[in-house]
Motif scaffolding. Structure first.
Motif, mmCIF file in Angstrom:
data_model
loop_
_atom_site.group_PDB
_atom_site.id
_atom_site.type_symbol
_atom_site.label_atom_id
_atom_site.label_comp_id
_atom_site.label_asym_id
_atom_site.label_seq_id
_atom_site.Cartn_x
_atom_site.Cartn_y
_atom_site.Cartn_z
ATOM 1 N N ARG A 72 4.354 0.704 -8.939
ATOM 2 C CA ARG A 72 4.362 0.695 -7.442
ATOM 3 C C ARG A 72 3.326 -0.313 -6.870
ATOM 4 N NH1 ARG A 72 8.025 2.931 -3.287
ATOM 5 N NH2 ARG A 72 7.107 2.588 -1.329
ATOM 6 N N PHE A 73 2.284 -0.296 -7.170
ATOM 7 C CA PHE A 73 1.033 -1.084 -6.828
ATOM 8 C C PHE A 73 1.345 -2.462 -6.851
ATOM 9 C CE2 PHE A 73 -2.751 -3.448 -7.894
ATOM 10 C CZ PHE A 73 -3.630 -3.146 -6.615
ATOM 11 N N LEU A 110 -6.927 3.662 -12.679
ATOM 12 C CA LEU A 110 -7.864 4.687 -12.533
ATOM 13 C C LEU A 110 -7.490 5.546 -11.243
ATOM 14 C CD1 LEU A 110 -9.481 2.703 -14.365
ATOM 15 C CD2 LEU A 110 -11.331 3.254 -13.114
ATOM 16 N N LEU A 111 -7.059 5.317 -10.278
ATOM 17 C CA LEU A 111 -6.990 5.956 -8.923
ATOM 18 C C LEU A 111 -5.554 6.578 -8.796
ATOM 19 C CD1 LEU A 111 -8.556 3.745 -6.482
ATOM 20 C CD2 LEU A 111 -9.727 5.430 -7.968
ATOM 21 N N LEU A 112 -4.352 6.032 -9.238
ATOM 22 C CA LEU A 112 -3.143 6.455 -8.937
ATOM 23 C C LEU A 112 -2.470 7.281 -10.073
ATOM 24 C CD1 LEU A 112 -1.919 2.872 -7.472
ATOM 25 C CD2 LEU A 112 -2.680 4.796 -6.238
ATOM 26 N N PRO A 113 -1.567 8.180 -9.667
ATOM 27 C CA PRO A 113 -1.024 9.120 -10.570
ATOM 28 C C PRO A 113 0.129 8.059 -11.469
ATOM 29 C CG PRO A 113 -1.056 10.129 -8.489
ATOM 30 C CD PRO A 113 -1.344 8.720 -8.293
ATOM 31 N N ALA A 114 0.548 8.949 -12.661
ATOM 32 C CA ALA A 114 1.676 8.071 -13.093
ATOM 33 C C ALA A 114 2.733 7.709 -12.274
ATOM 34 C CB ALA A 114 2.270 8.964 -14.059
ATOM 35 N N GLY A 115 3.185 6.358 -12.666
ATOM 36 C CA GLY A 115 4.008 5.681 -11.595
ATOM 37 C C GLY A 115 3.413 4.857 -10.512
ATOM 38 N N GLY A 116 2.165 5.179 -10.120
ATOM 39 C CA GLY A 116 1.762 4.541 -9.201
ATOM 40 C C GLY A 116 1.242 2.869 -9.525
ATOM 41 N N LEU A 156 -3.115 1.433 -1.328
ATOM 42 C CA LEU A 156 -4.120 0.637 -2.171
ATOM 43 C C LEU A 156 -3.978 -0.928 -2.186
ATOM 44 C CD1 LEU A 156 -6.893 0.580 -3.935
ATOM 45 C CD2 LEU A 156 -5.126 1.170 -5.882
ATOM 46 N N ALA A 157 -2.753 -1.335 -2.212
ATOM 47 C CA ALA A 157 -2.516 -2.700 -2.594
ATOM 48 C C ALA A 157 -2.471 -3.384 -1.013
ATOM 49 C CB ALA A 157 -0.658 -2.638 -2.582
#
Length: 299
Positions: free
Chosen positions: A239-240, A230-236, A122-123
């Protein structure tokens, strides 16, 4: 004409193809579940037909026709690219477009299990998309406004949804911080504008493509950065933001507020679905609640 006045069927799609693109008319046609502004029909293995449905203006598809062929080559994830134009006719008085098919399952019907890979993907995608747009690019409208100009919508969503077990005070604190954040000071950049679980597809546990660019505009990237929650699970999200070109503090604050507003919208659509109301998307409710939880916990 409203949706109920035109029944879009496989037979109608095939008839339109025979009239305007007969070389495609004998390919297998099957409906794709979901869709709101447009109804999608899979055409063979590599194409799809995008039929204007709830959208009252042809502008979203016209934008896609003009700009997606220019954006697609430099983006690291697949996006749909228009290949044929469909014109209004007696059979169907709206525009329609034949586009490339993006393989994967919409996130609202799937899950991300490879969080780090999805965050990095995503990034990379948004870093490539968020470059200065040309002067003739479509301007921001309701999508793209500063949070302070979106407060009526935020208040509507806030009062329309069941907030249990969330704290209204904490929700308002994030929103008020976004409203107080600075304006976007950079040049207008390309922004998808409507990144939520139904507008990305997943394969092998990670992001595999981005779809539905009907809200595309040039402006504030915070509208896309909200997707980290909105899209990434917890912790995402953490990282993003480590992988994305580091945005300024004001942009992150606006993005968090927009993530809250979009989460509430998803929750409302989920409630409508549970009640059988038009436009309801029951699978969006859990997605919105999970996203709101991540934003409030800073995950």
């Amino acid at each position: 004409m409203i949706e109920s006045e035109i029944e879009i069927t496989g037979g109608l799609v095939r008839a339109l193809l025979r009239e305007q693109h007969p070389d495609l008319a004998d390919l297998p046609i099957r409906e794709v579940a979901g869709g709101w502004g447009n109804q999608m029909w899979r055409l063979g293995d590599v194409l799809t037909v995008r039929m204007q449905r709830m959208d009252t203006s042809p502008e979203p598809q016209i934008k896609e026709r003009r700009w997606l062929p220019l954006l697609a080559p430099r983006l690291p994830l697949p996006i749909p690219t228009p290949v044929r134009d469909g014109a209004p006719s007696e059979r169907f008085p709206k525009i329609w477009t034949v586009m490339t098919w993006v393989d994967g399952t919409p996130l609202d019907h799937s899950a991300i299990t490879r969080t780090d890979h999805a965050a990095d993907s995503l990034a990379a995608f948004l870093t490539a998309l968020h470059v200065e747009a040309p002067s003739e690019a479509p301007p921001a409208s309701d999508f793209g406004a500063h949070p302070k100009d979106c407060t009526p919508g935020f208040e509507h969503f806030l009062h329309a949804v069941d907030l249990d077990p969330f704290s209204e005070e904490k929700i308002r604190a994030v929103w008020d911080d976004a409203v107080a954040a600075s304006e976007w000071k950079g040049p207008p950049v390309w922004v998808h504008g409507d990144l939520h679980p139904a507008n990305v597809v997943v394969a092998d546990g990670t992001l595999a493509g981005v779809v539905d660019f009907g809200a595309l505009f040039a402006g504030d990237p915070a509208w896309d950065l909200a997707a980290a929650w909105l899209l990434l699970p917890a912790g995402g999200a953490a990282r993003f933001f480590d992988s994305y070109v580091r945005p300024d503090e004001g942009t992150v604050r606006r993005a968090r507020g927009l993530a809250v507003m979009k989460s509430l919208f998803l929750m409302l659509m989920g409630q409508n679905g549970d009640r059988g109301l038009p436009g309801g998307k029951p699978e969006w409710g859990p997605a919105g609640r999970s996203a709101l939880d991540r934003v409030l916990k800073g995950l």
